[in-house]
Design an enzyme around this catalytic site. Structure first.
Site, PDB file in Angstrom:
ATOM      1  N   SER A 123       0.836  -1.196   0.000  1.00  0.00           N
ATOM      2  CA  SER A 123       0.000   0.000   0.000  1.00  0.00           C
ATOM      3  C   SER A 123       0.878   1.256   0.000  1.00  0.00           C
ATOM      4  CB  SER A 123      -0.964  -0.041   1.187  1.00  0.00           C
ATOM      5  OG  SER A 123      -1.961   0.947   1.081  1.00  0.00           O
ATOM      6  N   ASP A 138      -4.680   8.238  -0.535  1.00  0.00           N
ATOM      7  CA  ASP A 138      -4.828   8.699   0.843  1.00  0.00           C
ATOM      8  C   ASP A 138      -5.140  10.185   0.957  1.00  0.00           C
ATOM      9  OD1 ASP A 138      -4.222   6.119   1.617  1.00  0.00           O
ATOM     10  OD2 ASP A 138      -2.080   6.538   1.780  1.00  0.00           O
ATOM     11  N   HIS A 160      -4.633  -0.714  -4.203  1.00  0.00           N
ATOM     12  CA  HIS A 160      -6.069  -0.903  -3.912  1.00  0.00           C
ATOM     13  C   HIS A 160      -6.918  -0.516  -5.127  1.00  0.00           C
ATOM     14  CE1 HIS A 160      -5.152  -1.207   0.446  1.00  0.00           C
ATOM     15  NE2 HIS A 160      -4.330  -0.185   0.229  1.00  0.00           N
TER      16      HIS A 160
END
EC number: 3.4.13.21
Length: 242
Positions: A123, A138, A160
């Site tokens: 990630s 994010d 993701h």
């Protein structure tokens, strides 16, 4: 000296234990010769570094490795210098890159990995391996000195990644956000890396691991879908990569 990286989209799949899907690949990647692992928990925000590090430590102990968390040692620079592998956990990418700039560890890690030390990230840890963190999902909860990443690979990753469209939701899709990035950064590829997949990079070879396809985005081109058996080595074609 060639680089070795294992870049994961995510840590955990639904219904599985933490890092379960990646454990065997991590073990295969590190092999039996690696003993000293440096772990960087700076992406943690709602969890303490200590709690996060212990969670990751348990996984690595289960597959036969020990590591030192960077926030616990007297000299973080010495830890990176002596590490036989560098592991960067996920969380908030902006907090992670802020801390890496603040501690002046970016050059240390970049030089270490560029000289052959294995790098594992998931990630946010995969985001910072890229030239910049501009394709992170994010929220920018903190303002880093720079968006510049470790520049260990010559392309961007969107971890993701999903092309799902939420019913009755009028916000941008992931693809639309990546298109915005490409308008201002037309010369770079972006890899949409779905959960449960990872990229394994060794020498001039890159391989997709997982049971899903990835999507490749480039300005002015249709998005392309790639399968685990497809050749992706062209993504590494940059004179300064090695």
């Amino acid at each position: 000296m060639s680089k070795r990286l294992l870049l994961l989209s995510n840590s955990t799949n639904i219904g599985e234990e933490y890092l379960f899907y990646a454990r065997q690949e991590i073990k295969n990647f590190l092999g039996s010769s690696v003993k000293k692992i440096a772990f960087i928990p700076f992406a943690a925000v709602t969890s303490t570094y200590q709690h996060y590090s212990e969670k990751v430590r348990k996984v690595f102990q289960d597959i036969g490795y020990e590591f030192d968390a960077i926030h616990l040692v007297e000299s973080s620079h010495e830890l990176i210098k002596n590490a036989e592998a560098v592991v960067v956990g996920g969380g908030n990418t902006f907090h992670l890159i802020h801390c890496l700039h603040e501690t002046k560890l970016l050059d240390d890690i970049r030089n270490k990995v560029s000289n052959g030390t294995p790098y594992i990230g998931w990630s946010a840890g995969s985001n910072v391996a890229c030239p910049t963190i501009k394709t992170s999902n994010d929220m920018p909860i903190i303002e880093p000195i720079s968006f510049q990443g470790l520049n260990l690979v010559p392309f961007q990753i969107n971890p993701h990644y999903t092309n799902a469209v939420i019913p009755n939701h009028n916000g941008e899709t992931r693809e639309q956000r990546l298109e915005d990035f490409l308008v201002l950064n037309p010369d770079i590829y972006v890899v949409g890396l779905p959960e449960g997949t990872m990229l394994k990079i060794e020498d001039s070879s890159i391989r997709l691991i997982g049971n899903k396809t990835i999507y490749l985005f480039k300005f002015g081109e249709e998005k392309q879908e790639y399968y685990p058996h497809d050749n992706l080595d062209f993504l590494l074609e940059r004179a300064s990569f090695t």
